[in-house]
Scaffold this motif. Structure first.
Motif, PDB file in Angstrom:
ATOM      1  N   ARG A   8      42.068  14.657 -63.792  1.00 13.59           N
ATOM      2  CA  ARG A   8      43.210  14.830 -62.765  1.00 13.59           C
ATOM      3  C   ARG A   8      42.676  14.708 -61.240  1.00 13.59           C
ATOM      4  N   ASP A  40      41.504  17.781 -59.366  1.00 14.95           N
ATOM      5  CA  ASP A  40      40.562  18.395 -59.696  1.00 14.95           C
ATOM      6  C   ASP A  40      39.327  18.576 -58.409  1.00 14.95           C
ATOM      7  N   CYS A  86      52.814  20.222 -66.694  1.00 16.55           N
ATOM      8  CA  CYS A  86      52.030  19.118 -65.938  1.00 16.55           C
ATOM      9  C   CYS A  86      50.697  19.196 -66.173  1.00 16.55           C
ATOM     10  N   THR A 134      43.674  22.464 -66.662  1.00 17.96           N
ATOM     11  CA  THR A 134      42.834  21.965 -65.409  1.00 17.96           C
ATOM     12  C   THR A 134      42.070  23.298 -64.975  1.00 17.96           C
ATOM     13  N   MET A 194      50.455  20.841 -58.067  1.00 20.36           N
ATOM     14  CA  MET A 194      50.331  19.895 -59.090  1.00 20.36           C
ATOM     15  C   MET A 194      51.464  19.373 -59.669  1.00 20.36           C
ATOM     16  N   MET A 196      51.097  13.444 -64.118  1.00 24.08           N
ATOM     17  CA  MET A 196      50.202  12.592 -63.836  1.00 24.08           C
ATOM     18  C   MET A 196      50.670  11.289 -63.443  1.00 24.08           C
ATOM     19  N   GLU A 220      45.965   8.179 -63.250  1.00 25.83           N
ATOM     20  CA  GLU A 220      45.212   9.448 -64.122  1.00 25.83           C
ATOM     21  C   GLU A 220      45.632   9.239 -65.664  1.00 25.83           C
ATOM     22  N   SER A 221      46.930   8.421 -65.666  1.00 25.13           N
ATOM     23  CA  SER A 221      46.978   8.033 -67.266  1.00 25.13           C
ATOM     24  C   SER A 221      46.484   7.062 -67.721  1.00 25.13           C
ATOM     25  N   PRO A 229      51.340  15.234 -69.388  1.00 25.99           N
ATOM     26  CA  PRO A 229      49.847  15.120 -70.245  1.00 25.99           C
ATOM     27  C   PRO A 229      49.948  15.153 -71.826  1.00 25.99           C
TER      28      PRO A 229
END
Length: 422
Positions: free
Chosen positions: A8, A11, A32, A37, A129, A132, A136-137, A176
């Motif tokens: 992500r 991060d 999410c 994470t 947050m 995604m 990210e996906s 996710p």
């Protein structure tokens, strides 16, 4: 067995925050990916939703809550808002211990009663947050970096994402658990999310009983007006139009909307202000977006195929998808996304501004049909800005669902959303 963790963008933000502050709060909507994470950095964890520990948690919170903070650090406290008093305990522990990186808190809603909570300034920092992004996906190839555009880089490359792929990704959303799943499974998450919000969560967030049918009509109205500067009177009339009681007081509407904000279901976008040459008065009201476009699609009960048959709705929800992604990319660079609209009707979908004052502007167009008009609009907007005070824009770009990134002769970049990254 848990699915493999997809990296992500947050991060890096989390790692930096843990080096800087005593505690970090990751907040955002349910599902999410906050807990997963946080678990990647945590050395120990306390799960407030663990039913096997419910009696222990209630008893300890009443007798000696500091016990809950004991453990290797960083210590994860998941869904902290279920026991809001632990916030002050974290703040106090950070003061006593000194140093950084002691706690990671996660929260899917703002607690209903936070009047007695210390602000946590200087001890606890917050990270929002979101679901995604396409990068990210693994659906955007990331060949165009927002950071690079701000640093004078160019936009070149192409994406293999088709318009059908984008329609599917939009309706599926950036949850996710839905990414990478079979189509019929992936499309169920957002529908279930909306049903959970309207049937239970909107009342549970602050223990105020709210009508599920009204909540559903409100979500549908917000979805119909997604990516538009709709007035609250429009939303209200939509809700009462299907209400047999035909009443919906303003304060009740505000209560419903605030509940959705507390759960991070909707997110306001503030207006961008600047020093200008003319006497034009800006419209300063915020625009409302769902935090993920799939929420709007689910509220409208529209499928990927339905979007392809209704290009107007597709265009509005595509803007929502692009705003979601640009917000994540901007936040990773210590920036924010705003909208612009003046009383003469000039609008810009997104103004991205970094903390150091650099800025860029973006329009969103589903296809190539509206690109010329969008480019002229960006030029007109640039002319309104006092460039001596604000500086030249780092870029002007049009984010599209087309396949190729390039620089137009007028200096405006065309950037497919399937190419963009942080």
């Amino acid at each position: 067995m848990k699915d493999e963790y997809l990296k992500r963008i947050i991060d890096g933000e989390l790692d930096m925050a843990l080096k800087t502050f005593g505690a970090v709060l990751i907040e955002g909507p349910k599902w999410c990916g906050k807990t997963m994470t946080a678990e990647g950095r945590a050395a120990s964890a306390l799960y407030m939703q663990d039913i096997d520990e419910e009696d222990f948690l209630f008893h300890t919170m009443k007798t000696k809550p500091s016990v809950l903070l004991e453990g290797e650090t960083p210590r994860l406290i998941d869904e902290w808002q279920m026991f809001p008093k632990i916030w002050n305990g974290v703040r106090f522990a950070v003061d006593q211990r000194g140093g950084t990186g002691h706690f990671i808190l996660t929260g899917s809603s703002v607690p209903k009663d936070d009047a007695g909570l210390h602000t946590g300034t200087g001890r606890i920092t917050r990270l929002l947050m979101r679901p995604m992004t396409l990068f990210e996906s693994l659906e955007s190839n990331g060949c165009v970096s927002l950071r690079s555009l701000f640093n004078g880089g160019e936009a070149e490359g192409a994406t293999l994402l088709s318009i059908e792929d984008i329609a599917f990704a939009l309706v599926r959303g950036g949850w996710p658990e839905s990414v990478g799943k079979e189509r019929n499974i992936a499309l169920k998450y957002a529908r279930n999310y909306v049903e959970t919000v309207t049937r239970s969560d909107i009342s549970r967030v602050d223990d105020v009983e709210r009508n599920p049918d009204r909540a559903e009509r409100l979500m549908r109205s917000l979805a119909r007006n997604e990516s538009t500067p709709s007035k609250l009177t429009t939303i209200k009339n939509d809700v009462i139009g299907g209400d047999p009681d035909n009443t919906f007081a303003d304060n009740t509407l505000y209560s419903y909307l605030n509940a959705l904000r507390r759960m991070f279901v909707i997110e306001d976008m503030p207006a961008w202000s600047f020093d200008k040459r003319s006497n034009t008065v800006m419209q300063t009201s915020s625009k409302r977006y769902f935090i993920d476009p799939s929420i709007a699609a689910a509220a409208l009960k529209i499928s990927p195929e339905g979007l392809l048959r209704d290009l107007r709705t597709f265009g509005l929800l595509f803007e929502s998808l692009c705003i979601r992604d640009m917000r994540v990319y901007a936040q990773a660079n210590d920036g924010k996304v705003y909208h612009y609209r003046d009383r003469n009707g000039l609008e810009v979908d997104a103004v991205i501004e970094f903390y150091d004052g650099r800025w860029g502007a973006a329009e969103v167009k589903l296809g190539s049909k509206g690109v010329e008009e969008a480019a002229k609009n960006l030029m007109k907007f640039k002319e309104k800005v006092d460039l001596e005070k604000m500086g030249e824009p780092s870029f002007l770009m049009i984010v599209t669902a087309t396949d190729r990134a390039y620089l137009r002769k007028d200096g405006v970049y065309i950037v497919p959303i399937g190419c963009l990254r942080d």
